[in-house]
Write a protein that holds these residues in place. Structure first.
Motif, PDB file in Angstrom:
ATOM      1  N   LYS A 218      18.736 -40.410  43.541  1.00 54.78           N
ATOM      2  CA  LYS A 218      17.680 -39.658  44.111  1.00 54.78           C
ATOM      3  C   LYS A 218      16.166 -40.436  43.452  1.00 54.78           C
ATOM      4  N   PHE A 219      16.419 -41.176  42.536  1.00 55.91           N
ATOM      5  CA  PHE A 219      15.276 -41.720  41.727  1.00 55.91           C
ATOM      6  C   PHE A 219      15.414 -43.142  41.608  1.00 55.91           C
ATOM      7  N   TYR A 220      14.389 -43.993  41.782  1.00 51.69           N
ATOM      8  CA  TYR A 220      14.334 -45.423  41.304  1.00 51.69           C
ATOM      9  C   TYR A 220      13.035 -45.812  41.265  1.00 51.69           C
ATOM     10  N   ALA A 221      13.145 -46.340  39.945  1.00 52.58           N
ATOM     11  CA  ALA A 221      11.812 -46.863  39.483  1.00 52.58           C
ATOM     12  C   ALA A 221      12.068 -48.406  39.208  1.00 52.58           C
ATOM     13  N   GLY A 222      11.244 -49.480  39.510  1.00 51.25           N
ATOM     14  CA  GLY A 222      11.455 -50.705  39.369  1.00 51.25           C
ATOM     15  C   GLY A 222      10.157 -51.436  39.387  1.00 51.25           C
ATOM     16  N   TYR A 223      10.153 -52.667  39.105  1.00 51.67           N
ATOM     17  CA  TYR A 223       8.929 -53.619  38.960  1.00 51.67           C
ATOM     18  C   TYR A 223       9.543 -55.005  39.750  1.00 51.67           C
ATOM     19  N   PRO A 224       8.720 -55.298  40.894  1.00 52.44           N
ATOM     20  CA  PRO A 224       9.208 -56.496  41.530  1.00 52.44           C
ATOM     21  C   PRO A 224       9.687 -57.776  40.810  1.00 52.44           C
ATOM     22  N   ILE A 225      10.804 -58.280  41.101  1.00 50.82           N
ATOM     23  CA  ILE A 225      11.402 -59.526  40.434  1.00 50.82           C
ATOM     24  C   ILE A 225      12.373 -59.913  41.424  1.00 50.82           C
ATOM     25  N   GLY A 261      13.640 -40.709  32.274  1.00 48.13           N
ATOM     26  CA  GLY A 261      12.980 -39.387  32.237  1.00 48.13           C
ATOM     27  C   GLY A 261      13.495 -38.390  33.343  1.00 48.13           C
ATOM     28  N   ALA A 262      13.766 -39.228  34.746  1.00 44.51           N
ATOM     29  CA  ALA A 262      14.286 -38.470  35.673  1.00 44.51           C
ATOM     30  C   ALA A 262      15.778 -38.287  35.643  1.00 44.51           C
ATOM     31  N   ALA A 263      16.481 -39.379  34.941  1.00 46.33           N
ATOM     32  CA  ALA A 263      17.874 -38.791  34.636  1.00 46.33           C
ATOM     33  C   ALA A 263      17.877 -37.783  33.679  1.00 46.33           C
ATOM     34  N   ARG A 264      17.049 -37.635  32.637  1.00 50.56           N
ATOM     35  CA  ARG A 264      17.043 -36.362  31.892  1.00 50.56           C
ATOM     36  C   ARG A 264      16.842 -35.272  32.506  1.00 50.56           C
ATOM     37  N   SER A 265      16.222 -35.318  33.713  1.00 51.52           N
ATOM     38  CA  SER A 265      15.880 -34.114  34.263  1.00 51.52           C
ATOM     39  C   SER A 265      17.151 -33.690  35.436  1.00 51.52           C
ATOM     40  N   GLY A 266      17.950 -34.659  35.383  1.00 51.86           N
ATOM     41  CA  GLY A 266      19.352 -34.260  36.154  1.00 51.86           C
ATOM     42  C   GLY A 266      19.634 -35.206  37.215  1.00 51.86           C
ATOM     43  N   ALA A 267      18.575 -35.900  37.653  1.00 55.52           N
ATOM     44  CA  ALA A 267      18.532 -36.788  38.947  1.00 55.52           C
ATOM     45  C   ALA A 267      19.595 -37.915  38.654  1.00 55.52           C
ATOM     46  N   ARG A 268      20.178 -38.437  39.450  1.00 56.48           N
ATOM     47  CA  ARG A 268      20.922 -39.565  39.436  1.00 56.48           C
ATOM     48  C   ARG A 268      19.768 -40.565  39.879  1.00 56.48           C
TER      49      ARG A 268
ATOM     50  N   LEU B 264       6.805 -34.366  46.588  1.00 56.78           N
ATOM     51  CA  LEU B 264       7.869 -34.053  45.539  1.00 56.78           C
ATOM     52  C   LEU B 264       7.920 -32.573  45.121  1.00 56.78           C
ATOM     53  N   ASP B 265       8.743 -31.681  45.817  1.00 61.30           N
ATOM     54  CA  ASP B 265       8.500 -30.256  45.552  1.00 61.30           C
ATOM     55  C   ASP B 265       9.759 -29.577  45.041  1.00 61.30           C
ATOM     56  N   SER B 266      10.962 -30.375  45.065  1.00 63.02           N
ATOM     57  CA  SER B 266      12.022 -29.708  44.523  1.00 63.02           C
ATOM     58  C   SER B 266      12.825 -30.458  43.656  1.00 63.02           C
ATOM     59  N   PRO B 267      13.520 -29.839  42.588  1.00 64.08           N
ATOM     60  CA  PRO B 267      14.353 -30.541  41.701  1.00 64.08           C
ATOM     61  C   PRO B 267      15.330 -31.499  42.329  1.00 64.08           C
ATOM     62  N   MET B 268      15.477 -32.444  41.805  1.00 59.92           N
ATOM     63  CA  MET B 268      16.480 -33.594  42.453  1.00 59.92           C
ATOM     64  C   MET B 268      17.731 -33.667  41.805  1.00 59.92           C
TER      65      MET B 268
END
Ligand SMILES: Cc1ncc(C[n+]2csc(CCOP(=O)(O)OP(=O)(O)O)c2C)c(N)n1
Ligand code: SF4
Lengths: 582, 287
Positions: A218-225, A261-268, B264-268
């Protein structure tokens, strides 16, 4: 006439080489032909030679060869650069009216088709379509039904309006008609058969992105390379359709920390980068592992060290992935071996990350990233995707993992090393995670016993996984052969095709393609059964060969390529033959 | 959440190892009170801490929390919030953590405007590494690594924030308990990135920027007729070389948080058992 056919379009960066090449490659794929593409490109945007090469056959192909049957040359340099791949009877399509192409000499024995690309394009509605005129000309040369080009043109230009699509169709036909009128058919004896199959055509970066979405990332963060950027490009605009989000971070340090951070929130969550970015992420990598956060970190390798050769192939980061980071850090390292495996290994990476609450390096390379290849659509069968989230506790089960004071134990010492995980928001689960050594509650400790227990617990996850999961290599060739060839990453395709060349020469080999770098399969038995073992990889020192020697206490022979170009099937066959007899 | 939540619920049972008298005690108390006062509880709160004496705050508080690597707390906080906008996210760290090693992230966190609060415990020194100059140390501040002072002007965090497009800029003082709590509360309530620079004196290594110094020199904007929505006024104050201010220096009433802008309004964390519905369309795109 060869069963497989090779063509290329080359010119200056900025000439639209890539998109033109892709239009034709897609047309071939839709016409039921297998396609395998490769790119010659330099690290600049305008100027500089660049080419898009396509190998195509009605049979499955997985590699490139040193041969070109038709070349669309937009610059004289395109011909120079490809001289050793051109052969007697090769056709060169060029625009003799273009200023730079006026003095072009077509090499002995080859067929030059001087087509006024620009002029014909203008007749069809605009000079910008001259590459499409060239594709029409290529259809004439190869007897490839031009209708197949139409749907590709529609796909490429559809959102610019029907008029643009129609003009392009017209431009293609002008190229076709010009060649048919001006040249003799006997000189152009190529025939591209079509079939009823419908293939999909995609590259490794796209397959990784698609795998991530399939796996519920659900979450992707990256920097172009280069060559990892396409993963981010693919996800952008697509992952949102599935409730996810892409962030272009300010640098790789931010990228991995956002993902953490996103992973700690539970997002893949996932980040992707290439060598220099991996270096920057290494400090946080240690935190990810110590805090037992599930995270997928993708390294699309390119040639190093430092900024090295950013647009060239290499598999030189293995040691960094295995050992990078201070202290001792448990990790998983998966290395897909084909474009389709980029998809499946990504799915697996997310499962391993969550089941074992560990960072997973997913390592691909430039050759996989920029290569587009055809597959039967069911090579990406979404129904076969399985999701394993591991030990997640909810409000009911959390009580089993609390102290008497109702404090949650995110680093509980368990037999398999895997602790319970509570997504933030879960009542009763509030806890602290830290990169400091900690106790079961996640609190800092320097207690000697607890230190040992936590280190062992984290290591135990790897041991548990080693027993529970299947780490088998992919096998090809003759399993009874005395000669064993081992490879990892993108070399599999060339190796599998090399088998046919070797067979012609009476060389019998067994091939093991290893997608698991850590943990990895124990190949001791296979090594013992073999007379000779050769390890094939795109680096200078033989990093994988080193670890295999270490594992099996057996000396191996090595084939290393590090000039920036991937292995080719015919060349690899020759190398293997020579190495085995040496 | 429930009104029964008391600020002590945010306290962990770990005793702080800060030096007696350290400004961080007051800073933390104000944060906990502000969190409780704004209706949060430990299970919906996520605290991200930096590295330094200040970063230990995550250990002494009770909530979901992570103690990151030096200088990278802000991107972690942003990731937490983007992936679960229902959480109350608070990031805390020191001046070295935030304005030196993490300066790049600071600028971009400000620009990104994720709805979270960022509390910097500014003691104008590196505490945990035992007294070296920090980016907010004075030009002539002598330390073991800068025997004649850093000889370069200090970073001006408020001006940096304003120049980067901040939607909320405040400054407070850890020993002015009520004002500090009130200011942090406003940062929490702000829809966007609520930045608070807190003067939080280091009694062990900094004998210049002391409690007395701040008590005597700080000008409380509450005592003036000051409009925090006036960006020009804010510019004058944050660039004022003569005085230092306490209070909300700037707030953009029209601030729209990153999450709102990106829907972004809901938990993922909820995901399907297999591939998500419609995923086969992704394959068809490659025909
Ligand atoms: C990459 C890295 N470099 C250096 C350090 C050592 N280090 C720990 S805390 C710190 C400075 C902290 O200063 P500040 O943020 O002002 O916090 P304070 O201790 O004053 O609260 C440094 C340099 C580290 N942990 N990581
Ligand atoms: S060294 Fe300074 S900042 Fe650190 S705990 Fe002591 S007083 Fe506080």
């Amino acid at each position: 006439m060869p069963a497989d056919f090779n063509w290329a379009i080359g010119g200056e960066a900025g000439d639209g080489i890539d998109s033109t090449g892709k239009i034709f490659a897609q047309a071939l794929s839709r016409a039921g032909r297998h396609v395998f593409t490769s790119k010659d490109f330099a690290s600049r945007i305008r100027g500089g030679y660049t080419a898009y090469k396509v190998r195509t056959s009605v049979e499955d192909i997985q590699s490139v060869v040193d041969r070109l049957d038709v070349l669309i040359a937009l610059t004289p340099r395109t011909i120079e650069e490809n001289l050793d791949e051109l052969h007697e009877g090769s056709v060169i399509i060029y625009d003799g009216e273009r200023t730079t192409m006026q003095d072009v000499e077509i090499p002995e024995g080859m067929v030059g088709l001087n087509v006024p690309l620009k002029g014909l394009a203008e007749e069809a509605g605009g000079a910008i379509m001259r590459n499409v005129v060239a594709l029409g000309a290529a259809c004439a040369v190869t007897n490839f039904p031009i209708e197949n080009l139409d749907s590709s043109l529609k796909k490429r230009f559809g959102d610019k309006g029907q008029a643009i699509v129609d003009n392009n169709k017209k431009a293609a036909r002008k190229g076709l008609e010009y060649v048919e009128e001006e040249y003799d058919e006997e000189d152009l004896d190529y025939d591209l058969d079509t079939t009823d199959n419908d293939y999909v055509l995609l590259n490794g970066d796209e397959a990784i992105g698609m795998g991530a979405i399939a796996a519920g990332c659900k979450f992707y963060a990256g920097y172009p390379i280069t060559p990892a950027t396409d993963v981010m490009t693919y996800l952008t605009g697509r992952i949102e359709r599935f409730g996810g989000h892409v962030v272009q971070a300010e640098d790789e340090l931010a990228a991995i920390n956002l993902a953490l951070g996103a992973a700690r929130s539970g997002a893949r969550s996932m980040t992707a980068t290439s060598g220099p970015g991996i270096d920057l992420m290494t400090e946080t990598f240690g935190l990810v592992a110590t805090s037992e956060t599930p995270l997928v970190i993708c390294d699309v390798m390119r040639s190093g060290p430092s900024t090295g050769m950013p647009t060239k192939q290499e598999q030189g980061d293995l040691n960094t992935l295995l050992h990078g980071g201070h202290g001792e850090v448990p990790r998983f390292i998966l290395a897909p071996t084909t474009v389709a495996e980029c998809f499946w290994k990504t799915v697996e990476a997310f499962n391993l990350a969550e089941q074992y609450q560990t960072p997973v390096y997913l390592t691909s390379d430039l050759a996989l990233a920029v290569t587009e290849q055809t597959f039967e659509p069911d090579a990406f069968d979404m129904d076969a995707v399985e999701i394993e989230r591991g030990n997640v506790v909810d409000e009911e089960s959390i009580g089993d993992h609390q102290t008497e004071q109702e404090q949650f134990k995110p680093h509980e010492l368990t037999d398999d090393g895997v602790s319970p995980r509570a997504f933030p928001g879960t009542a009763g689960g509030a806890h602290m995670s830290t990169g400091l050594e900690h106790d079961e509650l996640g609190r800092r400790t320097e207690d000697t016993e607890m230190r040992v227990k936590q280190v062992d617990k984290r290591d135990r996850k790897v041991e548990t996984a080693r027993e529970r999961e299947d780490w088998s290599p992919r096998e090809f060739g003759n399993s009874d052969a005395e000669n064993l060839v081992v490879s990892w990453g993108s070399n599999e395709g060339a190796l599998v095709e090399a088998l046919a060349f070797l067979e012609e020469d009476g060389v019998d080999v067994r091939v093991l393609s290893v997608p698991y770098i850590f943990p990895r399969p124990d190949l001791s038995e296979e090594f013992e059964a073999a007379e000779e073992v050769v390890v094939v990889e795109c680096n200078a020192t033989g990093q994988f060969a080193d670890v295999l020697e270490h594992d099996t206490l057996t000396r191996v022979k090595r084939i290393n390529k590090y000039n920036g170009v991937r292995f080719k099937a015919d060349e690899l066959a020759t190398d293997i033959k020579e190495t085995l007899s040496a | 959440m429930s009104s029964q939540v008391r600020f002590t619920d945010f306290k962990s049972d770990k005793q702080p190892t800060w030096c007696p008298g350290c400004g961080d005690f007051g800073t933390m108390n104000g944060m906990m009170k502000a969190l409780a006062e704004t209706g949060n509880d430990p299970d919906n709160t996520f605290v991200v801490a930096g590295i330094g004496c200040s970063g230990k705050i995550g250990t002494y508080m009770h909530s979901y929390a992570i103690h990151g690597v030096h200088g990278r707390a802000l991107p972690v906080g942003a990731g937490v919030k983007m992936a679960n906008p229902e959480l109350e996210v608070m990031v805390a760290g020191g001046d070295g953590d935030g304005y030196s090693i993490g300066a790049g992230h600071f600028v971009h966190a400000v620009r990104r405007n994720v709805d979270m609060s960022y509390v910097v415990m500014d003691n104008r020194i590196y505490g945990l590494t035992k007294g070296q100059a920090s980016p907010t140390s004075r030009e002539d501040f002598e330390t073991a690594t800068t025997p004649e002072g850093p000889k370069q002007p200090p970073v001006n965090p408020l001006a940096l924030a304003l120049a980067s497009g901040a939607t909320f800029i405040a400054q407070s003082f850890s020993s002015d308990a009520l004002r500090h709590q009130e200011i942090v509360q406003k940062a929490i309530e702000h829809d966007g990135f609520g930045f608070v620079n807190v003067f939080s004196p280091c009694v062990t290594f900094n004998d210049v920027d002391t409690y007395d110094y701040f008590r005597d020199s700080l000008v409380d904007l509450a005592d003036e007729d000051y409009d925090p929505h006036d960006r020009e006024a804010a510019k004058d104050r944050v660039l004022d070389a003569e005085k230092e201010y306490m209070g909300v220096l700037y707030q953009d009433e029209d601030s729209v948080s990153y999450e709102s802008q990106h829907g972004l309004d809901s938990p993922m964390h909820e995901i399907d058992d297999g591939a998500p519905e419609g995923a086969m369309d992704l394959v068809r795109e490659f025909y």
